[in-house]
Design an enzyme around this catalytic site. Structure first.
Site, PDB file in Angstrom:
ATOM      1  N   TRP A  88       0.852  -1.186   0.000  1.00 34.27           N
ATOM      2  CA  TRP A  88       0.000   0.000   0.000  1.00 34.27           C
ATOM      3  C   TRP A  88       0.893   1.244   0.000  1.00 34.27           C
ATOM      4  O   TRP A  88       2.040   1.195   0.436  1.00 34.27           O
ATOM      5  CB  TRP A  88      -0.934   0.008   1.205  1.00 34.27           C
ATOM      6  CG  TRP A  88      -0.229   0.068   2.551  1.00 34.27           C
ATOM      7  CD1 TRP A  88       0.120  -0.988   3.338  1.00 34.27           C
ATOM      8  CD2 TRP A  88       0.217   1.244   3.243  1.00 34.27           C
ATOM      9  NE1 TRP A  88       0.759  -0.548   4.482  1.00 34.27           N
ATOM     10  CE2 TRP A  88       0.834   0.820   4.460  1.00 34.27           C
ATOM     11  CE3 TRP A  88       0.162   2.603   2.981  1.00 34.27           C
ATOM     12  CZ2 TRP A  88       1.374   1.708   5.386  1.00 34.27           C
ATOM     13  CZ3 TRP A  88       0.704   3.504   3.901  1.00 34.27           C
ATOM     14  CH2 TRP A  88       1.303   3.056   5.082  1.00 34.27           C
ATOM     15  N   GLU A 171       8.672   1.037   6.420  1.00 35.42           N
ATOM     16  CA  GLU A 171       8.298   1.890   7.557  1.00 35.42           C
ATOM     17  C   GLU A 171       8.140   3.352   7.145  1.00 35.42           C
ATOM     18  O   GLU A 171       7.363   4.094   7.753  1.00 35.42           O
ATOM     19  CB  GLU A 171       9.371   1.779   8.648  1.00 35.42           C
ATOM     20  CG  GLU A 171       9.425   0.442   9.365  1.00 35.42           C
ATOM     21  CD  GLU A 171       8.426   0.361  10.512  1.00 35.42           C
ATOM     22  OE1 GLU A 171       8.038   1.428  11.037  1.00 35.42           O
ATOM     23  OE2 GLU A 171       8.045  -0.763  10.881  1.00 35.42           O
ATOM     24  N   GLU A 224       8.770  -3.465  18.165  1.00 32.87           N
ATOM     25  CA  GLU A 224       7.793  -3.609  17.090  1.00 32.87           C
ATOM     26  C   GLU A 224       6.467  -4.158  17.626  1.00 32.87           C
ATOM     27  O   GLU A 224       5.395  -3.784  17.145  1.00 32.87           O
ATOM     28  CB  GLU A 224       8.339  -4.529  15.987  1.00 32.87           C
ATOM     29  CG  GLU A 224       9.516  -3.944  15.220  1.00 32.87           C
ATOM     30  CD  GLU A 224       9.092  -2.935  14.161  1.00 32.87           C
ATOM     31  OE1 GLU A 224       7.948  -2.457  14.185  1.00 32.87           O
ATOM     32  OE2 GLU A 224       9.911  -2.640  13.287  1.00 32.87           O
ATOM     33  N   THR A 227       4.685  -1.232  19.103  1.00 31.60           N
ATOM     34  CA  THR A 227       4.136  -0.382  18.049  1.00 31.60           C
ATOM     35  C   THR A 227       2.861  -0.994  17.474  1.00 31.60           C
ATOM     36  O   THR A 227       1.892  -0.283  17.195  1.00 31.60           O
ATOM     37  CB  THR A 227       5.179  -0.183  16.941  1.00 31.60           C
ATOM     38  OG1 THR A 227       6.374   0.330  17.509  1.00 31.60           O
ATOM     39  CG2 THR A 227       4.686   0.772  15.891  1.00 31.60           C
ATOM     40  N   ASP A 256       1.549  -3.864   9.300  1.00 34.01           N
ATOM     41  CA  ASP A 256       2.961  -3.809   8.916  1.00 34.01           C
ATOM     42  C   ASP A 256       3.861  -4.098  10.111  1.00 34.01           C
ATOM     43  O   ASP A 256       4.832  -4.859  10.016  1.00 34.01           O
ATOM     44  CB  ASP A 256       3.312  -2.420   8.378  1.00 34.01           C
ATOM     45  CG  ASP A 256       3.017  -2.263   6.894  1.00 34.01           C
ATOM     46  OD1 ASP A 256       2.589  -3.242   6.258  1.00 34.01           O
ATOM     47  OD2 ASP A 256       3.229  -1.142   6.379  1.00 34.01           O
ATOM     48  N   GLU A 257       3.549  -3.454  11.237  1.00 32.19           N
ATOM     49  CA  GLU A 257       4.387  -3.615  12.428  1.00 32.19           C
ATOM     50  C   GLU A 257       4.376  -5.073  12.900  1.00 32.19           C
ATOM     51  O   GLU A 257       5.392  -5.591  13.368  1.00 32.19           O
ATOM     52  CB  GLU A 257       3.904  -2.691  13.550  1.00 32.19           C
ATOM     53  CG  GLU A 257       3.864  -1.207  13.198  1.00 32.19           C
ATOM     54  CD  GLU A 257       5.235  -0.598  12.976  1.00 32.19           C
ATOM     55  OE1 GLU A 257       6.246  -1.309  13.058  1.00 32.19           O
ATOM     56  OE2 GLU A 257       5.298   0.613  12.700  1.00 32.19           O
TER      57      GLU A 257
END
Length: 394
Positions: A88, A171, A224, A227, A256-257
């Site tokens: 994305w 990121e 991570e 997050t 994603d994290e």
């Protein structure tokens, strides 16, 4: 990433002390912990105020170990990355600038209408999260201080270096998207936010990883995960507040994290297989130091306690709490099977006992802290990000 922490000053002078598991080896006054809980972790993990700043603690033999794991990393870590054309991009979630002016303006108005009812406290947390993401240059720099896995040329084809560059590229979209969304909302003071970002990148960070990838990958595993939790909670609050698109943004970033967390967890899991004692000592070392929040040096040019205050709001909204810290530790203990690791030396078994016994101790002391907090008076502070509006911390 984004959590609630306690602010303390480091000792004015660093002096060495015996490097055993009975001492606190912290190199930073901040950790991914709610304000009251910083004191709690210090109580269960540390006794010595004399702190030692180590550098390049990885032995030459361990450097060679990481070189020997390059083929493993290529097969087990790099596949967790996504091809660029399948990722994305921020524009997927933002008003379309190619539309005629009136249509573009209508999309911006719709965005502003969705964010209009979100509380100011929510924006403080979202801004703190975004600023943390925007300091990405610092994080890539930190990873490239790690012996045995750093990018030696800037374009190295080592799997470790390829992972770091691609991780950074993935990121990078997070801060870009959140910053643009906040800008279009009209709810925040972008000038003060931009200054905060510049101050933070300039300040850097010191997570206490000693140029040691054992410590570095334990740190990134925990960080991570934190997050992932934080962005997941901002997604939940955005949905409850009436902005489904912002909820989808935060949820997508959280996804994603989670994927990045899985990569770092795999690396530590592998280290525990090939070097059980080394891996266990690294986990205990970082837990004694406490996990340093990447944005712990956050500053806007006005508030010297900005990070502490942002963190207090995150704690109050339930975006990141002391329970989350303990939950993450328990998750990692189970995920890495730390209670069942065998082949440890005596020092390794001591580290195992310490780490596996830490979560219930944290929770017990947190309960006492919560009771004391109920008796404290409410406290408020002004946030420059919100045009100096005064917001409640507790």
């Amino acid at each position: 990433m984004q959590a609630s922490l306690f602010f303390t000053k480091p000792p004015s002078k660093w002096t060495p002390h015996h490097r055993s598991l009975t001492h606190n080896l912290s190199t930073s006054p901040f950790s991914i912990l709610p304000i009251r809980s910083q004191t709690i972790i210090a109580a269960v993990s540390a006794t010595s105020p004399q702190l030692l700043r180590h550098q390049h603690s990885l032995s030459p033999e361990k450097v060679e170990l990481f070189k020997s794991l390059e083929s493993w990393a290529a097969s087990n870590v790099l596949p967790l990355l996504k091809p660029v054309d399948q990722c994305w991009q921020p524009q997927h979630f933002l008003p379309d600038p190619t539309l005629p002016t009136l249509d573009f303006n209508d999309q911006v108005k719709a965005l502003r209408a969705r964010t209009a009812e979100l509380p100011d406290e929510y924006f403080v947390v979202l801004i703190g999260d975004m600023i943390t993401e925007e300091a990405l240059p610092t994080y890539e720099t930190m990873i490239n201080t790690l012996d045995g896995v750093r990018d030696e040329t800037g374009a190295s084809q080592s799997p470790w270096a390829m992972w770091t560059r691609a991780w950074t590229a993935e990121e990078n979209r997070h801060g870009d998207l959140l910053k643009t969304y906040l800008y279009l909302s009209g709810r925040v003071d972008m000038l003060m936010i931009e200054r905060t970002i510049q101050y933070l990148i300039k300040a850097g960070m010191d997570p206490g990883t000693e140029n040691n990838p054992y410590l570095g990958f334990v740190y990134t595993s925990f960080q991570e995960r934190a997050t992932f939790v934080s962005h997941g909670n901002t997604a939940r609050l955005a949905k409850e507040g009436g902005d489904p698109i912002l909820a989808r943004i935060c949820g997508t970033i959280a996804s994603d994290e989670k994927r990045h967390e899985n990569a770092y967890i795999r690396i530590v899991e592998k280290l525990l297989q090939v070097d059980p004692t080394g891996g266990m000592l690294a986990i205990a070392d970082m837990m004694r130091k406490k996990i340093t929040m990447p944005a712990h040096l956050m500053y806007d040019g006005q508030d010297p306690h900005l990070f502490e205050n942002f963190s207090a709001v995150a704690q109050r909204l339930g975006v990141y709490t002391a329970d989350d810290y303990a939950d993450i530790l328990e998750f990692l203990i189970e995920r890495w099977g730390l209670e069942k690791v065998e082949g440890l030396t005596g020092e390794g078994r001591d580290a195992q006992d310490f780490v596996c016994g830490l979560p219930p101790r944290i929770r017990k002391l947190q309960e006492r802290a919560d009771e004391r907090a109920k008796k404290m008076k409410p406290q408020s502070v002004k946030f420059s990000w919100m045009f100096n509006k005064e917001l409640r911390l507790r």
